[in-house]
Every structure is written in structure tokens, then in C-alpha cells.
Write a protein that holds these residues in place. Structure first.
Motif, PDB file in Angstrom:
ATOM      1  N   UNK A 133      -0.129   0.255   5.934  1.00  0.00           N
ATOM      2  CA  UNK A 133      -0.215   1.708   5.423  1.00  0.00           C
ATOM      3  C   UNK A 133       0.641   1.995   4.365  1.00  0.00           C
ATOM      4  N   UNK A 134       0.124   2.510   3.395  1.00  0.00           N
ATOM      5  CA  UNK A 134       0.932   2.764   2.169  1.00  0.00           C
ATOM      6  C   UNK A 134       1.443   4.407   2.305  1.00  0.00           C
ATOM      7  N   UNK A 135       2.783   4.729   1.965  1.00  0.00           N
ATOM      8  CA  UNK A 135       3.168   5.836   2.067  1.00  0.00           C
ATOM      9  C   UNK A 135       4.151   6.115   0.916  1.00  0.00           C
ATOM     10  N   UNK A 136       4.508   7.417   0.483  1.00  0.00           N
ATOM     11  CA  UNK A 136       5.332   7.517  -0.811  1.00  0.00           C
ATOM     12  C   UNK A 136       6.560   7.129  -0.551  1.00  0.00           C
ATOM     13  N   UNK A 137       7.253   6.570  -1.783  1.00  0.00           N
ATOM     14  CA  UNK A 137       8.788   6.080  -1.493  1.00  0.00           C
ATOM     15  C   UNK A 137       9.892   7.249  -1.911  1.00  0.00           C
ATOM     16  N   UNK A 138       9.279   8.418  -2.275  1.00  0.00           N
ATOM     17  CA  UNK A 138      10.382   9.449  -2.594  1.00  0.00           C
ATOM     18  C   UNK A 138      10.349  10.421  -1.436  1.00  0.00           C
ATOM     19  N   UNK A 146       5.048  10.732   7.203  1.00  0.00           N
ATOM     20  CA  UNK A 146       5.224  10.643   8.383  1.00  0.00           C
ATOM     21  C   UNK A 146       4.932  11.859   9.488  1.00  0.00           C
ATOM     22  N   UNK A 147       4.932  12.978   8.777  1.00  0.00           N
ATOM     23  CA  UNK A 147       4.537  13.924   9.736  1.00  0.00           C
ATOM     24  C   UNK A 147       3.037  13.909   9.788  1.00  0.00           C
ATOM     25  N   UNK A 148       2.315  13.576   8.967  1.00  0.00           N
ATOM     26  CA  UNK A 148       0.670  13.298   9.304  1.00  0.00           C
ATOM     27  C   UNK A 148       0.503  12.173  10.124  1.00  0.00           C
ATOM     28  N   UNK A 149       1.205  11.410   9.991  1.00  0.00           N
ATOM     29  CA  UNK A 149       1.021  10.273  10.867  1.00  0.00           C
ATOM     30  C   UNK A 149       1.320  10.460  12.399  1.00  0.00           C
ATOM     31  N   UNK A 150       2.615  11.124  12.389  1.00  0.00           N
ATOM     32  CA  UNK A 150       2.898  11.745  13.728  1.00  0.00           C
ATOM     33  C   UNK A 150       1.905  12.666  14.185  1.00  0.00           C
ATOM     34  N   UNK A 178       1.872  -0.704  12.864  1.00  0.00           N
ATOM     35  CA  UNK A 178       1.732  -0.542  11.485  1.00  0.00           C
ATOM     36  C   UNK A 178       2.561  -1.049  10.534  1.00  0.00           C
ATOM     37  N   UNK A 179       2.254  -1.822   9.420  1.00  0.00           N
ATOM     38  CA  UNK A 179       3.364  -2.199   8.480  1.00  0.00           C
ATOM     39  C   UNK A 179       3.294  -1.327   7.102  1.00  0.00           C
ATOM     40  N   UNK A 180       4.545  -0.597   7.152  1.00  0.00           N
ATOM     41  CA  UNK A 180       4.535   0.493   6.186  1.00  0.00           C
ATOM     42  C   UNK A 180       4.974  -0.108   4.807  1.00  0.00           C
ATOM     43  N   UNK A 181       4.295   0.434   3.722  1.00  0.00           N
ATOM     44  CA  UNK A 181       4.439  -0.207   2.427  1.00  0.00           C
ATOM     45  C   UNK A 181       4.969   1.103   1.621  1.00  0.00           C
ATOM     46  N   UNK A 182       6.046   1.060   1.236  1.00  0.00           N
ATOM     47  CA  UNK A 182       6.493   2.514   0.552  1.00  0.00           C
ATOM     48  C   UNK A 182       6.209   2.145  -1.036  1.00  0.00           C
ATOM     49  N   UNK A 194      -5.950  -2.767  -0.966  1.00  0.00           N
ATOM     50  CA  UNK A 194      -5.167  -3.804  -0.195  1.00  0.00           C
ATOM     51  C   UNK A 194      -4.506  -3.042   1.007  1.00  0.00           C
ATOM     52  N   UNK A 195      -4.765  -1.774   1.084  1.00  0.00           N
ATOM     53  CA  UNK A 195      -4.191  -1.188   2.154  1.00  0.00           C
ATOM     54  C   UNK A 195      -5.267  -0.887   3.416  1.00  0.00           C
TER      55      UNK A 195
END
Length: 279
Positions: A133-138, A146-150, A178-182, A194-195
Motif C-alpha cells: 500500500x502506497x501512502x504519502x511520506x509527509x 491512514x484516516x481513509x484506511x481506517x 498490509x505492507x506500507x510503503x511511504x 507496483x502497488x
């Protein structure tokens, strides 16, 4: 004597003509306005959906794009621009307070929230154990992701952690492992191959030409996080403030936003819009 009176009359007419002309020029100059934006959808919203309405009201609209979210408010306060559209209410009020600026919200507009996008699955139920799962790093966009995933019940967050400050370390449960990639927020859309899924902030989704109608889930924005047109406090109730508000509340603006093919049609609508058009 009659000749002198005639000359005097001609002079007076000339003075009056110059005064009227000057007044017209002054009036016309007041109709020339500049609206500040940042890179993303709101510059296009101004050009495509707001400017045409203002032009019918006699305005000449120039759009100036800024490279960050600090300069537009300072330029507005300094009178370099007449209005801006690039921030939500929470940011506007905090920035104005922190910098002692007298700025005010005119009206909120449809806003691009973050979305969950994928090139490989069509439903979040199709996520497999261990998917990436790709998520922003800022920090700000990360917390929103994370709020959406929650909200979609893919994770839970530890109790006592504010939603606006949540980080990966605050995840309490992750049933699908899930494996989180920032990643840099702008890079997530480019790495969807790739995600399994990527949480892409609204501006970046728009810039990548992602269709919000294809999102597997969208962020639910609170009213204070929907973008607004801002002006100087003294202009909020002026002709300019009223005309900006009327333009956004108009049927023409509604049509421009919702028509088939509009990139804005799946943006989240402000409360006034819902009350006016969707009840």
C-alpha cells in the motif's frame, strides 16, 4: 463678454468630460482583478468555472499561480492580488492568525479529497494478505491516508492518537498484514503498477489525471477542510466579495462543475451546495 462666457462654457464642458472619462477609467480599473492559486485543480476551476461568470459581470480576471502555500495569503494581504483559491478554512484561519493578517473566507468550493486508487484491483475486498500500500511520506497527508484506511476498516489506530497526527507506528491492528510503503505524495500515482493500492492526495490525483470516479474509496472531508475563496477582510462584504460569492452560488457554476466530462464533478461538495442542490 459673451465670447468669454462661451469660452468658459467650453472649458467647463472639457473639464467635465475629462472627469467623466477619469471616473470611467477608475471604474474599469476596479473591475480588473487577480486571483491567486497554487498548482493543481483550482487554477483550472477559476479559469473554467468562475472567470466566465465574473466576466459577464464586467470583470477582467487574471490568474496568478504561486509555487507554495505561503505567498498567496501574503500577496492577498499586501494587495498584490484581490482573492485566492488554494486553501481550506482551517489553514486560512491559522495562517492569518499566526501572521497577523486580516483575511476572510468568502465561500467554500467543491474540493478534491484524497482517494484510494489501484491499477490491479477493482474493490478493496480484493486486497490479499501482505499486499503493498502506497501512502504519502509527509506527516499531514500520511495522517489523512491512514484516516481513509481506517474508515474503510483496513486498519485501526491506537486509542488516544489524534487522527490528524497519526503515523504508521500508531497502527493498532492490520488484519491483512498490509505492507506500507511511504513515498513522496506526487510519486504514488506513478507507482500504482507496483502497488496493490495507493492513497493519493487530491491535488496529486488531479495532476496525474486520475478519475475520482474510479477511486476505490474517497476521503470524507470535514467542512473546515474544503477549499475556499479568500479575500481581505475589508473586501468580504464589498462588491467584489458579493460577486465572487454569487458566481460560485450560480447555476452556471453548478453546471460547469457537474457536466459530463468535468474533472470537478466527483469533488466533494461543500455543505451549502448539498443544501441547495442535493436535498
Amino acid at each position: 463678454m459673451k465670447r468669454l462666457k462661451k469660452i468658459a462654457g467650453i472649458v467647463m464642458i472639457g473639464i467635465l468630460a475629462v472627469s467623466v472619462l477619469a471616473g470611467c477609467q477608475k471604474s474599469e480599473s476596479k473591475k480588473e482583478i487577480t486571483i491567486g492559486v497554487c498548482a493543481g485543480p483550482y487554477g483550472e476551476m477559476v479559469k473554467q468555472a468562475i472567470s466566465p461568470i465574473l466576466e459577464k459581470k464586467g470583470y477582467q480576471v487574471k490568474v496568478t499561480e504561486f509555487s507554495d502555500y505561503i505567498l498567496p495569503d501574503k500577496a492577498l494581504a499586501n494587495g498584490e492580488i484581490d482573492a485566492n483559491l488554494m486553501q481550506h478554512t482551517v489553514y486560512l484561519e491559522k495562517f492569518a492568525k499566526d501572521n497577523d493578517l486580516e483575511l476572510a473566507k468568502v465561500i467554500s468550493v467543491p474540493t478534491a479529497g484524497a482517494g484510494i486508487f489501484s491499477n490491479s484491483i477493482s474493490d478493496l475486498k480484493d486486497l490479499k494478505d501482505g499486499d503493498k500500500v502506497g501512502i504519502p511520506n509527509d506527516p499531514s497527508n500520511l495522517a489523512r491516508a491512514l484516516g481513509i484506511l481506517k474508515k474503510e476498516k483496513l486498519i485501526t489506530i491506537k486509542s488516544g492518537v489524534e487522527d490528524t497526527k497519526a503515523a504508521v507506528k500508531d497502527i493498532a491492528s492490520n488484519p491483512k498484514n498490509l505492507k506500507f510503503e511511504t513515498l513522496d505524495a506526487a510519486q504514488i500515482s506513478r507507482n500504482l503498477d507496483s502497488l496493490a493500492i495507493g492513497v493519493v492526495p487530491g491535488n496529486y490525483a488531479y495532476a496525474a489525471n486520475l478519475d475520482f470516479g474510479d477511486a476505490l474509496a474517497l476521503e470524507t472531508l470535514e467542512e473546515g477542510y474544503k477549499n475556499v475563496i479568500a479575500v481581505k477582510e475589508e473586501d468580504k462584504d464589498s462588491e467584489l466579495g458579493r460577486d465572487l460569492k454569487e458566481a460560485v452560488e450560480s447555476k452556471e457554476f453548478y453546471t460547469a462543475i457537474t457536466k459530463k466530462g468535468s474533472k470537478f464533478r466527483n469533488f466533494q461538495k461543500p455543505q451549502w451546495w448539498i443544501e441547495k442542490y442535493e436535498k
